[in-house]
Design an enzyme around this catalytic site. Structure first.
Site, PDB file in Angstrom:
ATOM      1  N   ARG A  59       0.828  -1.221   0.000  1.00  0.00           N
ATOM      2  CA  ARG A  59       0.000   0.000   0.000  1.00  0.00           C
ATOM      3  C   ARG A  59       0.853   1.258   0.000  1.00  0.00           C
ATOM      4  NH1 ARG A  59      -2.832  -3.888   2.960  1.00  0.00           N
ATOM      5  NH2 ARG A  59      -1.674  -3.288   4.819  1.00  0.00           N
ATOM      6  N   GLU A  96       4.688 -10.343  14.428  1.00  0.00           N
ATOM      7  CA  GLU A  96       4.151 -10.831  15.695  1.00  0.00           C
ATOM      8  C   GLU A  96       4.577 -12.292  15.918  1.00  0.00           C
ATOM      9  OE1 GLU A  96       0.111  -9.808  16.091  1.00  0.00           O
ATOM     10  OE2 GLU A  96      -0.027 -10.587  18.129  1.00  0.00           O
TER      11      GLU A  96
HETATM   12  P1  AMP Z   1       4.165  -2.263  11.859  1.00  0.00           P
HETATM   13  O1  AMP Z   1       5.427  -2.851  11.302  1.00  0.00           O
HETATM   14  O2  AMP Z   1       3.684  -2.989  13.102  1.00  0.00           O
HETATM   15  O3  AMP Z   1       4.271  -0.772  12.073  1.00  0.00           O
HETATM   16  O4  AMP Z   1       3.025  -2.528  10.797  1.00  0.00           O
HETATM   17  C1  AMP Z   1       2.909  -1.711   9.694  1.00  0.00           C
HETATM   18  C2  AMP Z   1       2.591  -2.464   8.433  1.00  0.00           C
HETATM   19  O5  AMP Z   1       1.628  -3.503   8.631  1.00  0.00           O
HETATM   20  C3  AMP Z   1       2.020  -1.523   7.410  1.00  0.00           C
HETATM   21  O6  AMP Z   1       2.608  -1.836   6.146  1.00  0.00           O
HETATM   22  C4  AMP Z   1       0.535  -1.788   7.435  1.00  0.00           C
HETATM   23  O7  AMP Z   1       0.021  -1.828   6.127  1.00  0.00           O
HETATM   24  C5  AMP Z   1       0.356  -3.132   8.119  1.00  0.00           C
HETATM   25  N1  AMP Z   1      -0.551  -3.089   9.287  1.00  0.00           N
HETATM   26  C6  AMP Z   1      -0.224  -3.320  10.588  1.00  0.00           C
HETATM   27  N2  AMP Z   1      -1.276  -3.244  11.400  1.00  0.00           N
HETATM   28  C7  AMP Z   1      -2.335  -2.917  10.623  1.00  0.00           C
HETATM   29  C8  AMP Z   1      -3.736  -2.675  10.887  1.00  0.00           C
HETATM   30  N3  AMP Z   1      -4.263  -2.718  12.135  1.00  0.00           N
HETATM   31  N4  AMP Z   1      -4.516  -2.333   9.844  1.00  0.00           N
HETATM   32  C9  AMP Z   1      -4.006  -2.271   8.580  1.00  0.00           C
HETATM   33  N5  AMP Z   1      -2.710  -2.508   8.268  1.00  0.00           N
HETATM   34  C10 AMP Z   1      -1.877  -2.831   9.271  1.00  0.00           C
END
Ligand code: AMP
Length: 176
Positions: A59, A96
């Site tokens: 995205r 995770e």
């Molecule tokens: P993070 O590495 O935990 O900051 O996760 C960010 C990435 O995971 C981004 O590329 C988001 O598109 C996706 N992502 C993580 N959590 C969500 C969520 N609750 N809703 C949509 N996309 C998420």
């Protein structure tokens, strides 16, 4: 930015129980929504000193590509493992459960280049931090990071700010 918040769809328990998935496809398909989000990011960065916009698969390609075009900057794709055809740099990062790998082309940036990093959403910040390590490992500098959505309770924005990175987010969903 209330309009943007309203047109982001929330899917409870996707992709697994307990996750509130913030789905920006409903923002992207709304002409005012897509233009409004890109406009806000462009207005923030216009006039800044940078060489490229980097977007994180997938995205981040849509939002970052539009922002790069509007800023007349080059676009760098930060991709999942195994998708880029030429010589790559790799960075592992924590999910995770388990780990994943992001890649950029080794010659995508030059030492001293300044890059704006763009993704749709920041949650824990693990993905953005891996992208920063890749870009900065190649000798360039991530001068700023921009996201459409912030999930502040997961702490990603705070992690990037602790590294001294200016962070712009357009919409915040608290408590997730
Ligand atoms: P993070 O590495 O935990 O900051 O996760 C960010 C990435 O995971 C981004 O590329 C988001 O598109 C996706 N992502 C993580 N959590 C969500 C969520 N609750 N809703 C949509 N996309 C998420």
């Amino acid at each position: 930015m209330n309009h943007l918040r309203e047109i982001i769809r929330t899917i409870p328990d996707y992709p697994k129980p307990g996750i509130m998935f913030r789905d920006i496809t409903t923002l992207l398909s709304d002409p005012k929504g897509f233009m409004g989000a890109v406009d806000a990011l462009v207005q923030h960065h216009v006039g800044e000193d940078f060489d490229h916009v980097a977007g994180i698969e997938a995205r981040g390609f849509i939002v970052g590509g539009a922002v790069a075009h509007r800023l007349a900057a080059g676009f760098i794709p930060v991709r999942k493992k195994g998708k880029l055809p030429a010589d790559v740099l790799q960075q592992e990062y924590e999910l995770e459960y388990g780990t994943d790998v992001l890649e950029i082309h080794r010659d995508a940036v030059k030492p001293g280049d300044k890059v704006i990093l763009v993704d749709d959403l920041i949650a824990t910040g693990g993905t953005a931090l891996a992208a920063i390590q890749l870009i900065e490992g190649a000798g360039a500098e991530v001068a700023a990071c921009s996201f459409v959505v912030d999930l502040p309770d997961l702490g990603g924005r705070a992690k990037l700010e602790a590294l001294g990175k200016p962070v712009l987010t357009l919409v915040s969903f608290e408590g997730e």
